[in-house]
Enzyme design. Structure first.
Site, short mmCIF file in Angstrom:
data_model
loop_
_atom_site.label_atom_id
_atom_site.label_comp_id
_atom_site.label_asym_id
_atom_site.label_seq_id
_atom_site.Cartn_x
_atom_site.Cartn_y
_atom_site.Cartn_z
N CYS A 35 -27.15 -12.64 8.23
CA CYS A 35 -27.20 -13.05 9.64
C CYS A 35 -25.78 -12.94 10.20
O CYS A 35 -24.88 -13.62 9.70
CB CYS A 35 -27.70 -14.49 9.70
SG CYS A 35 -27.69 -15.20 11.35
N CYS B 297 -26.90 -7.75 15.06
CA CYS B 297 -27.82 -8.84 14.71
C CYS B 297 -28.87 -8.21 13.81
O CYS B 297 -29.42 -7.14 14.13
CB CYS B 297 -28.48 -9.41 15.96
SG CYS B 297 -29.87 -10.51 15.61
N1 DGL Z 1 -30.49 -12.38 12.73
C1 DGL Z 1 -29.42 -13.11 13.26
C2 DGL Z 1 -28.12 -12.30 13.39
O1 DGL Z 1 -27.91 -11.41 12.66
C3 DGL Z 1 -29.57 -14.09 14.33
C4 DGL Z 1 -30.62 -14.07 15.35
C5 DGL Z 1 -30.73 -15.43 15.96
O2 DGL Z 1 -31.11 -16.35 15.25
O3 DGL Z 1 -30.38 -15.59 17.14
O4 DGL Z 1 -27.29 -12.56 14.20
#
Ligand code: DGL
Length: 262
Positions: free
Chosen positions: A74, A184
């Protein structure tokens, strides 16, 4: 620490599965644990303190399951919390950050675009990363509220998702970018739609393979690579509603899987 212990991977939801599947490809004998914190996402509109507290709770759980290393799949959690997490835990912790460096090598217009969450874009860590390249390229950023939720809803190509992607990608194209960095992990699942809207001339950059390779490198250095001949197993967990999670994981993992409650 035992080499046949698992690699623990987590995200605010399903996005990190894009990285877990690359780890599975290059490390087929490793056991994987994956936690989706879907009940507490999106992290993109939460504070760094909240994200660090959630990340710690998930890592505590993964370590109870004897994870030998942690992949923070993430961008938002990485830029918000990884320093504190590395100070707190002794296992190797690998993170994911927007792939600005590869975009800098590829751009012709010297203008690169980054799609990421609001929290990622305002973080000190992201702004330091960007400023390392500010003498070489102009970096145009675009926050994407609502996009993570579309992936969680498994709406990867419907009208609402397409309208959001058009708005966010269109804004970057108007600013002259020739590269779009997917900052993301959820957006990796929208890459076909982003490609359709951006057109063939735009380079789309994500770091899923790079993170998987870095995981392999860190395990090698720590002498923790699995020596099992058998194929590794996956165990999936979600803090979200279980029937929904089972549907989500099965679709994005590409085969029917069971998901336990986190
Ligand atoms: N998948 C996450 C990232 O890479 C975050 C998405 C979220 O929870 O807003 O930033």
């Amino acid at each position: 620490m035992n080499n046949s212990n698992s690699i623990g991977v987590f995200d605010s939801g399903l996005g990190g599965l894009s990285i877990a599947r690359r780890i599975r490809e290059i490390l087929p004998n490793e056991n994987l644990l994956y936690v989706a914190d879907s009940a507490h996402g999106p992290y993109g509109d939460k504070s760094a303190a909240f994200i660090t507290q959630r990340s710690s709770a998930i890592i505590d759980f993964l370590l109870e399951q004897k994870a030998k290393t942690i992949v923070v799949a993430c961008n938002t959690a990485t830029v918000s919390s990884i320093q504190e997490l590395r100070a707190k835990y002794r296992v190797p912790i690998i993170g994911v950050e927007p792939g600005i460096k590869p975009a800098v090598f590829k751009t012709n217009t010297r203008i690169i675009g980054v799609l990421a969450t609001t929290q990622t874009l305002k973080s000190t860590s992201f702004n330091e990363l960007s400023s390392n390249f500010s003498d070489k390229v102009k970096i145009e950023v675009q926050a994407c509220p609502g996009l993570m939720e579309q992936v969680e809803a498994l709406d990867l190509a419907g009208h609402k998702t397409e309208a959001l992607v058009k708005k966010y990608v269109g804004s970057l194209l108007e600013r002259g970018v020739d590269n779009i960095v997917l900052g993301c992990t959820h957006y990796i699942f929208l890459a076909p739609l982003i490609r359709k809207i951006a057109g063939p001339a735009i380079e789309i950059i994500n770091t899923d393979f790079a993170v998987a390779k870095e995981t392999a490198r860190r395990l090698t250095v720590a002498n923790l690579l699995s020596s099992n001949y058998a194929l590794g197993q996956e165990q999936f967990y979600s803090s979200g509603d279980q029937p929904t999670a089972t549907k989500q994981f099965s679709l994005l993992w590409g085969e029917p899987v069971s998901v336990s409650q986190f």
